[in-house]
Design a protein around this motif. Sequence first.
Motif, PDB file in Angstrom:
ATOM      1  N   UNK A   1       0.787  -1.391  -0.081  1.00 32.17           N
ATOM      2  CA  UNK A   1      -0.009   0.058  -0.136  1.00 32.17           C
ATOM      3  C   UNK A   1       0.652   1.139   0.169  1.00 32.17           C
ATOM      4  N   UNK A   2       2.007   1.057   0.365  1.00 34.40           N
ATOM      5  CA  UNK A   2       3.098   2.235   0.097  1.00 34.40           C
ATOM      6  C   UNK A   2       3.596   2.504  -1.322  1.00 34.40           C
ATOM      7  N   UNK A   3       3.225   1.382  -2.090  1.00 31.65           N
ATOM      8  CA  UNK A   3       3.973   1.551  -3.345  1.00 31.65           C
ATOM      9  C   UNK A   3       3.391   2.873  -4.398  1.00 31.65           C
ATOM     10  N   UNK A   4       4.165   2.925  -5.271  1.00 33.88           N
ATOM     11  CA  UNK A   4       3.795   4.129  -6.377  1.00 33.88           C
ATOM     12  C   UNK A   4       4.440   3.553  -7.656  1.00 33.88           C
ATOM     13  N   UNK A   5       3.633   2.736  -8.409  1.00 33.22           N
ATOM     14  CA  UNK A   5       4.204   2.069  -9.563  1.00 33.22           C
ATOM     15  C   UNK A   5       5.082   2.844 -10.500  1.00 33.22           C
ATOM     16  N   UNK A   6       5.092   4.200 -10.579  1.00 31.69           N
ATOM     17  CA  UNK A   6       5.908   4.977 -11.500  1.00 31.69           C
ATOM     18  C   UNK A   6       7.270   5.192 -10.579  1.00 31.69           C
ATOM     19  N   UNK A   7       7.078   5.264  -9.296  1.00 29.42           N
ATOM     20  CA  UNK A   7       8.454   5.548  -8.391  1.00 29.42           C
ATOM     21  C   UNK A   7       9.270   4.159  -8.287  1.00 29.42           C
ATOM     22  N   UNK A   8       8.307   3.211  -7.998  1.00 29.19           N
ATOM     23  CA  UNK A   8       9.129   1.870  -7.294  1.00 29.19           C
ATOM     24  C   UNK A   8       9.116   0.831  -8.481  1.00 29.19           C
ATOM     25  N   UNK A   9       8.501   1.384  -9.686  1.00 29.59           N
ATOM     26  CA  UNK A   9       8.721   0.439 -10.713  1.00 29.59           C
ATOM     27  C   UNK A   9       8.358  -1.088 -10.406  1.00 29.59           C
ATOM     28  N   UNK A  10       7.166  -1.420  -9.682  1.00 25.30           N
ATOM     29  CA  UNK A  10       6.630  -2.661  -9.271  1.00 25.30           C
ATOM     30  C   UNK A  10       5.477  -2.819 -10.291  1.00 25.30           C
ATOM     31  N   UNK A  11       5.014  -4.177 -10.344  1.00 22.98           N
ATOM     32  CA  UNK A  11       4.148  -4.521 -11.526  1.00 22.98           C
ATOM     33  C   UNK A  11       2.641  -4.121 -11.537  1.00 22.98           C
ATOM     34  N   UNK A  12       2.329  -3.885 -10.006  1.00 21.58           N
ATOM     35  CA  UNK A  12       0.817  -3.245  -9.775  1.00 21.58           C
ATOM     36  C   UNK A  12      -0.151  -4.202  -9.196  1.00 21.58           C
ATOM     37  N   UNK A  13      -0.489  -5.436  -9.725  1.00 20.67           N
ATOM     38  CA  UNK A  13      -1.496  -6.105  -9.197  1.00 20.67           C
ATOM     39  C   UNK A  13      -0.785  -6.776  -7.948  1.00 20.67           C
ATOM     40  N   UNK A  14      -1.556  -6.789  -6.914  1.00 21.88           N
ATOM     41  CA  UNK A  14      -1.066  -7.686  -5.857  1.00 21.88           C
ATOM     42  C   UNK A  14      -1.145  -9.234  -5.942  1.00 21.88           C
ATOM     43  N   UNK A  15      -2.192  -9.742  -6.504  1.00 22.24           N
ATOM     44  CA  UNK A  15      -2.207 -11.047  -6.786  1.00 22.24           C
ATOM     45  C   UNK A  15      -3.281 -11.356  -7.876  1.00 22.24           C
ATOM     46  N   UNK A  16      -2.908 -12.584  -8.633  1.00 23.82           N
ATOM     47  CA  UNK A  16      -3.779 -13.104  -9.457  1.00 23.82           C
ATOM     48  C   UNK A  16      -4.723 -14.079  -9.117  1.00 23.82           C
ATOM     49  N   UNK A  17      -4.606 -14.409  -7.621  1.00 23.67           N
ATOM     50  CA  UNK A  17      -5.207 -15.699  -7.085  1.00 23.67           C
ATOM     51  C   UNK A  17      -6.234 -14.957  -5.960  1.00 23.67           C
ATOM     52  N   UNK A  18      -7.573 -14.963  -6.268  1.00 21.56           N
ATOM     53  CA  UNK A  18      -8.260 -14.389  -5.349  1.00 21.56           C
ATOM     54  C   UNK A  18      -8.542 -15.372  -4.003  1.00 21.56           C
ATOM     55  N   UNK A  19      -8.401 -16.711  -4.132  1.00 17.59           N
ATOM     56  CA  UNK A  19      -8.417 -17.627  -3.081  1.00 17.59           C
ATOM     57  C   UNK A  19      -7.295 -17.397  -2.126  1.00 17.59           C
ATOM     58  N   UNK A  20      -6.181 -17.489  -2.544  1.00 18.41           N
ATOM     59  CA  UNK A  20      -5.039 -17.308  -1.870  1.00 18.41           C
ATOM     60  C   UNK A  20      -5.083 -16.124  -0.935  1.00 18.41           C
ATOM     61  N   UNK A  21      -5.667 -14.877  -1.200  1.00 18.85           N
ATOM     62  CA  UNK A  21      -5.677 -13.826  -0.564  1.00 18.85           C
ATOM     63  C   UNK A  21      -6.804 -14.061   0.779  1.00 18.85           C
ATOM     64  N   UNK A  22      -7.995 -14.702   0.323  1.00 18.84           N
ATOM     65  CA  UNK A  22      -8.883 -15.085   1.303  1.00 18.84           C
ATOM     66  C   UNK A  22      -8.293 -15.971   2.399  1.00 18.84           C
ATOM     67  N   UNK A  23      -7.518 -17.109   1.841  1.00 16.40           N
ATOM     68  CA  UNK A  23      -7.051 -18.028   2.708  1.00 16.40           C
ATOM     69  C   UNK A  23      -6.046 -17.479   3.568  1.00 16.40           C
ATOM     70  N   UNK A  24      -5.025 -16.646   3.264  1.00 19.40           N
ATOM     71  CA  UNK A  24      -3.978 -16.058   4.006  1.00 19.40           C
ATOM     72  C   UNK A  24      -4.491 -15.004   4.969  1.00 19.40           C
ATOM     73  N   UNK A  25      -5.620 -13.866   4.418  1.00 20.12           N
ATOM     74  CA  UNK A  25      -5.713 -12.731   4.840  1.00 20.12           C
ATOM     75  C   UNK A  25      -7.218 -12.639   5.598  1.00 20.12           C
ATOM     76  N   UNK A  26      -8.008 -13.416   5.054  1.00 19.62           N
ATOM     77  CA  UNK A  26      -9.585 -13.507   5.374  1.00 19.62           C
ATOM     78  C   UNK A  26     -10.185 -12.542   4.430  1.00 19.62           C
ATOM     79  N   UNK A  27     -11.170 -12.055   4.751  1.00 22.47           N
ATOM     80  CA  UNK A  27     -12.246 -11.191   4.162  1.00 22.47           C
ATOM     81  C   UNK A  27     -13.161 -12.042   3.199  1.00 22.47           C
ATOM     82  N   UNK A  28     -13.828 -11.161   2.518  1.00 24.85           N
ATOM     83  CA  UNK A  28     -14.981 -12.077   1.501  1.00 24.85           C
ATOM     84  C   UNK A  28     -15.126 -11.498   0.181  1.00 24.85           C
TER      85      UNK A  28
END
Length: 183
Positions: free
Chosen positions: A79-106
């Motif tokens: 959440x502290x990234x800036x894609x133009x400054x830090x040159x990271x790809x952008x999407x956090x995950x392509x796997x919606x299930x992984x996110x829920x399994x690890x962090x919760x939420x719905x």
Amino acid sequence: MQFFAEFLDGPSLTYDFKWLRVVPNGAFTGAHYDIVYMGRGTTNVFTLWTPLGDLPYEMGPLAILAGSHRFDRIRETYGEMDVDRDKVTGWFSNDPVELVDTYGGQWRSAEFEMGDALIFGMYTMHGSLSNTTGRFRISCDTRYQRADEPVDERWIGENPIAHYAWMKGETVPMEEARERWGV
Ligand SMILES: O=C(O)CCC(=O)C(=O)O
């Protein structure tokens, strides 16, 4: 604009840049926070996602991960990234299930009808379902904030500069960055 003036309790502005999307068969948007793309001004920016026409699940509407604004460790790192400054790809995950399994939420989505819209903040993890039809999914995302708060300069003016360095030259894959952050 009147809606946002009331919602934000003061005169509001919209970014001049508008994101019109035409999503073909097989395509989808991976899970991300919008802050990494537009975080140089206030963090109190809101995305208004508007489907242009009816959108059944098969056409890949947007989905939000309810509760994801409380993923503190992800906010502190990704959440502290800036894609133009830090040159990271952008999407956090392509796997919606992984996110829920690890962090919760719905994950929540809906079959949208013409005239519907979805509003969410910069720290709501969201992405889209896949478009599995032979038709294009057409939608638009627009942004709003209070007029008296700082604005990310990339998205305003007659000819907004937009992303000027993202995905140009050497770029850090999100998997690598996540490993470094331990998230
Ligand atoms: O429409 C999409 O697939 C992505 C939209 C999006 O990420 C956004 O509105 O912030």
